[in-house]
Motif scaffolding. Structure first.
Motif, PDB file in Angstrom:
ATOM      1  N   LYS A  42      58.059  27.503  67.870  1.00 61.10           N
ATOM      2  CA  LYS A  42      57.616  26.433  68.770  1.00 61.10           C
ATOM      3  C   LYS A  42      58.722  25.437  69.053  1.00 61.10           C
ATOM      4  O   LYS A  42      58.903  24.997  70.194  1.00 61.10           O
ATOM      5  CB  LYS A  42      56.400  25.729  68.171  1.00 61.10           C
ATOM      6  CG  LYS A  42      55.143  26.597  68.166  1.00 61.10           C
ATOM      7  CD  LYS A  42      53.972  25.907  67.484  1.00 61.10           C
ATOM      8  CE  LYS A  42      52.735  26.793  67.514  1.00 61.10           C
ATOM      9  NZ  LYS A  42      51.595  26.178  66.774  1.00 61.10           N
ATOM     10  N   GLN A  43      59.489  25.091  68.035  1.00 53.81           N
ATOM     11  CA  GLN A  43      60.564  24.116  68.220  1.00 53.81           C
ATOM     12  C   GLN A  43      61.638  24.635  69.165  1.00 53.81           C
ATOM     13  O   GLN A  43      62.312  23.849  69.844  1.00 53.81           O
ATOM     14  CB  GLN A  43      61.185  23.770  66.868  1.00 53.81           C
ATOM     15  CG  GLN A  43      60.294  22.908  65.984  1.00 53.81           C
ATOM     16  CD  GLN A  43      60.807  22.811  64.564  1.00 53.81           C
ATOM     17  OE1 GLN A  43      61.811  23.440  64.207  1.00 53.81           O
ATOM     18  NE2 GLN A  43      60.123  22.043  63.726  1.00 53.81           N
ATOM     19  N   ASN A  44      61.798  25.953  69.214  1.00 57.68           N
ATOM     20  CA  ASN A  44      62.843  26.550  70.044  1.00 57.68           C
ATOM     21  C   ASN A  44      62.287  27.248  71.281  1.00 57.68           C
ATOM     22  O   ASN A  44      62.997  27.994  71.947  1.00 57.68           O
ATOM     23  CB  ASN A  44      63.669  27.524  69.200  1.00 57.68           C
ATOM     24  CG  ASN A  44      64.466  26.811  68.130  1.00 57.68           C
ATOM     25  OD1 ASN A  44      65.526  26.267  68.408  1.00 57.68           O
ATOM     26  ND2 ASN A  44      63.939  26.793  66.906  1.00 57.68           N
ATOM     27  N   THR A  56      71.440  30.967  63.182  1.00 58.41           N
ATOM     28  CA  THR A  56      71.479  32.436  63.170  1.00 58.41           C
ATOM     29  C   THR A  56      70.078  33.005  63.267  1.00 58.41           C
ATOM     30  O   THR A  56      69.826  33.973  63.999  1.00 58.41           O
ATOM     31  CB  THR A  56      72.169  32.933  61.887  1.00 58.41           C
ATOM     32  OG1 THR A  56      73.512  32.453  61.857  1.00 58.41           O
ATOM     33  CG2 THR A  56      72.175  34.453  61.829  1.00 58.41           C
ATOM     34  N   LYS A  57      69.134  32.415  62.521  1.00 63.04           N
ATOM     35  CA  LYS A  57      67.745  32.870  62.560  1.00 63.04           C
ATOM     36  C   LYS A  57      67.145  32.689  63.950  1.00 63.04           C
ATOM     37  O   LYS A  57      66.439  33.565  64.454  1.00 63.04           O
ATOM     38  CB  LYS A  57      66.917  32.124  61.513  1.00 63.04           C
ATOM     39  CG  LYS A  57      67.225  32.528  60.087  1.00 63.04           C
ATOM     40  CD  LYS A  57      66.533  31.641  59.076  1.00 63.04           C
ATOM     41  CE  LYS A  57      65.037  31.736  59.143  1.00 63.04           C
ATOM     42  NZ  LYS A  57      64.380  31.033  58.026  1.00 63.04           N
ATOM     43  N   VAL A  58      67.424  31.551  64.570  1.00 66.51           N
ATOM     44  CA  VAL A  58      66.907  31.294  65.919  1.00 66.51           C
ATOM     45  C   VAL A  58      67.461  32.319  66.899  1.00 66.51           C
ATOM     46  O   VAL A  58      66.724  32.893  67.715  1.00 66.51           O
ATOM     47  CB  VAL A  58      67.262  29.862  66.371  1.00 66.51           C
ATOM     48  CG1 VAL A  58      66.937  29.670  67.855  1.00 66.51           C
ATOM     49  CG2 VAL A  58      66.511  28.839  65.536  1.00 66.51           C
ATOM     50  N   LYS A  59      68.755  32.562  66.838  1.00 65.84           N
ATOM     51  CA  LYS A  59      69.377  33.527  67.741  1.00 65.84           C
ATOM     52  C   LYS A  59      68.779  34.920  67.544  1.00 65.84           C
ATOM     53  O   LYS A  59      68.481  35.631  68.519  1.00 65.84           O
ATOM     54  CB  LYS A  59      70.884  33.585  67.498  1.00 65.84           C
ATOM     55  CG  LYS A  59      71.614  34.601  68.366  1.00 65.84           C
ATOM     56  CD  LYS A  59      73.114  34.593  68.086  1.00 65.84           C
ATOM     57  CE  LYS A  59      73.831  35.637  68.946  1.00 65.84           C
ATOM     58  NZ  LYS A  59      75.309  35.635  68.686  1.00 65.84           N
ATOM     59  N   LEU A  77      54.732  31.451  56.595  1.00 64.23           N
ATOM     60  CA  LEU A  77      54.401  31.815  57.973  1.00 64.23           C
ATOM     61  C   LEU A  77      54.332  30.581  58.866  1.00 64.23           C
ATOM     62  O   LEU A  77      54.715  30.630  60.044  1.00 64.23           O
ATOM     63  CB  LEU A  77      53.073  32.573  58.002  1.00 64.23           C
ATOM     64  CG  LEU A  77      53.072  33.933  57.299  1.00 64.23           C
ATOM     65  CD1 LEU A  77      51.675  34.548  57.320  1.00 64.23           C
ATOM     66  CD2 LEU A  77      54.078  34.883  57.939  1.00 64.23           C
ATOM     67  N   LYS A  78      53.881  29.480  58.307  1.00 65.82           N
ATOM     68  CA  LYS A  78      53.830  28.225  59.063  1.00 65.82           C
ATOM     69  C   LYS A  78      55.239  27.798  59.469  1.00 65.82           C
ATOM     70  O   LYS A  78      55.462  27.321  60.584  1.00 65.82           O
ATOM     71  CB  LYS A  78      53.165  27.139  58.227  1.00 65.82           C
ATOM     72  CG  LYS A  78      53.051  25.795  58.925  1.00 65.82           C
ATOM     73  CD  LYS A  78      52.380  24.768  58.020  1.00 65.82           C
ATOM     74  CE  LYS A  78      52.305  23.405  58.681  1.00 65.82           C
ATOM     75  NZ  LYS A  78      51.666  22.398  57.773  1.00 65.82           N
ATOM     76  N   ASN A  79      56.207  27.974  58.576  1.00 68.81           N
ATOM     77  CA  ASN A  79      57.593  27.622  58.895  1.00 68.81           C
ATOM     78  C   ASN A  79      58.137  28.459  60.041  1.00 68.81           C
ATOM     79  O   ASN A  79      58.858  27.959  60.914  1.00 68.81           O
ATOM     80  CB  ASN A  79      58.471  27.788  57.657  1.00 68.81           C
ATOM     81  CG  ASN A  79      58.205  26.727  56.610  1.00 68.81           C
ATOM     82  OD1 ASN A  79      57.720  25.642  56.907  1.00 68.81           O
ATOM     83  ND2 ASN A  79      58.523  27.041  55.351  1.00 68.81           N
ATOM     84  N   TRP A  80      57.799  29.745  60.049  1.00 69.92           N
ATOM     85  CA  TRP A  80      58.234  30.592  61.162  1.00 69.92           C
ATOM     86  C   TRP A  80      57.540  30.191  62.461  1.00 69.92           C
ATOM     87  O   TRP A  80      58.148  30.175  63.528  1.00 69.92           O
ATOM     88  CB  TRP A  80      57.965  32.067  60.852  1.00 69.92           C
ATOM     89  CG  TRP A  80      59.163  32.735  60.247  1.00 69.92           C
ATOM     90  CD1 TRP A  80      59.336  33.113  58.949  1.00 69.92           C
ATOM     91  CD2 TRP A  80      60.367  33.094  60.928  1.00 69.92           C
ATOM     92  NE1 TRP A  80      60.581  33.683  58.778  1.00 69.92           N
ATOM     93  CE2 TRP A  80      61.231  33.684  59.982  1.00 69.92           C
ATOM     94  CE3 TRP A  80      60.806  32.972  62.243  1.00 69.92           C
ATOM     95  CZ2 TRP A  80      62.505  34.147  60.309  1.00 69.92           C
ATOM     96  CZ3 TRP A  80      62.081  33.438  62.573  1.00 69.92           C
ATOM     97  CH2 TRP A  80      62.911  34.012  61.612  1.00 69.92           C
ATOM     98  N   ASP A  81      56.276  29.865  62.375  1.00 70.15           N
ATOM     99  CA  ASP A  81      55.539  29.413  63.553  1.00 70.15           C
ATOM    100  C   ASP A  81      56.189  28.156  64.138  1.00 70.15           C
ATOM    101  O   ASP A  81      56.355  28.036  65.357  1.00 70.15           O
ATOM    102  CB  ASP A  81      54.079  29.136  63.165  1.00 70.15           C
ATOM    103  CG  ASP A  81      53.208  28.820  64.365  1.00 70.15           C
ATOM    104  OD1 ASP A  81      53.165  29.635  65.299  1.00 70.15           O
ATOM    105  OD2 ASP A  81      52.565  27.744  64.366  1.00 70.15           O
TER     106      ASP A  81
END
Length: 221
Positions: A195-197, A15-18, A187-191
């Motif tokens: 990148k992963q997606n 959901t977050k990725v979308k 913030l690193k987790n969001w970064d």
């Protein structure tokens, strides 16, 4: 705040990725055509982007996970909330100014969003009131306003110190009360998610926008 304070199961992650993909790839390109903001700067689009990330976390952690009915209105409020700003000076009218711009109404009227009149009204109301509305024991504010305020105000807590009276939601208070090291990890987790997606963020690398010492400080462009 540890990572376990935020829901991280597979459905929430998807959901977050979308949501952030839609924000970056659909909403930002449109808003760039009419916002008065710069990309960089304390209230630039880089800030708007991070407000969107926090609003996604707040919403999903508070149980608002339906994309069209709940998350899309929140993303629209986030992308509009500072769109009337022309500088970084203290300005209590930028919310009402953004809510009443003809460009804002035209944006919300776009058929791709399929918004109801009630949703449009609630989005504009949240944008207009986010500058100074406060939690109250006597009034239940709409979820769009509560999530937007918390997402926008968290940065001020990181920089100047946390005061719970300014926040509406449990998740907002968790985000706002993070230490500098926790903020950096957040913030690193969001970064990493971007990148992963293969989602391209606007402006600078997320971590490069702040310094992390005794408190969190925005780095001027």
């Amino acid at each position: 705040m540890s990572e376990t304070n935020l829901k991280t199961n597979d459905d929430i992650y998807k959901t977050k990725v979308k949501a952030i993909q839609y924000f970056e790839e659909v909403l930002i390109p449109i808003v760039k055509t009419f916002t008065r903001q710069t990309i960089r700067g304390y209230h630039g689009l880089e800030h708007t982007e991070l407000v969107a990330m926090r609003i996604i976390d707040i919403a999903t952690n508070e149980g608002y996970t339906d994309f069209h009915a709940e998350l899309l209105p929140l993303l629209l409020a986030a992308v509009l909330h500072d769109s009337a700003r022309t500088d970084d000076l203290y300005n209590e009218t930028h919310g009402p100014d953004a809510a009443t711009r003809p460009e804002t109404q035209s944006f919300l009227d776009k058929s791709i969003f399929r918004l109801t009149d009630v949703q449009k009204m609630e989005i504009k109301s949240a944008v207009a009131k986010h500058t100074n509305v406060m939690p109250s024991l006597f009034k239940k504010h709409p979820y769009i306003l509560r999530c937007l305020c918390d997402a926008d105000r968290a940065r001020l807590s990181w920089e100047h110190g946390y005061k719970s009276k300014y926040f509406f939601t449990k998740t907002g208070r968790l985000l706002a009360s993070m230490t500098p090291s926790q903020t950096k990890e957040y913030l690193k987790n969001w970064d990493q998610l971007l990148k992963q997606n293969k989602i391209r963020n606007i402006g600078r690398n997320i971590l490069s926008r702040y310094s992390f010492n005794d408190n969190v400080q925005f780095i001027e462009p």
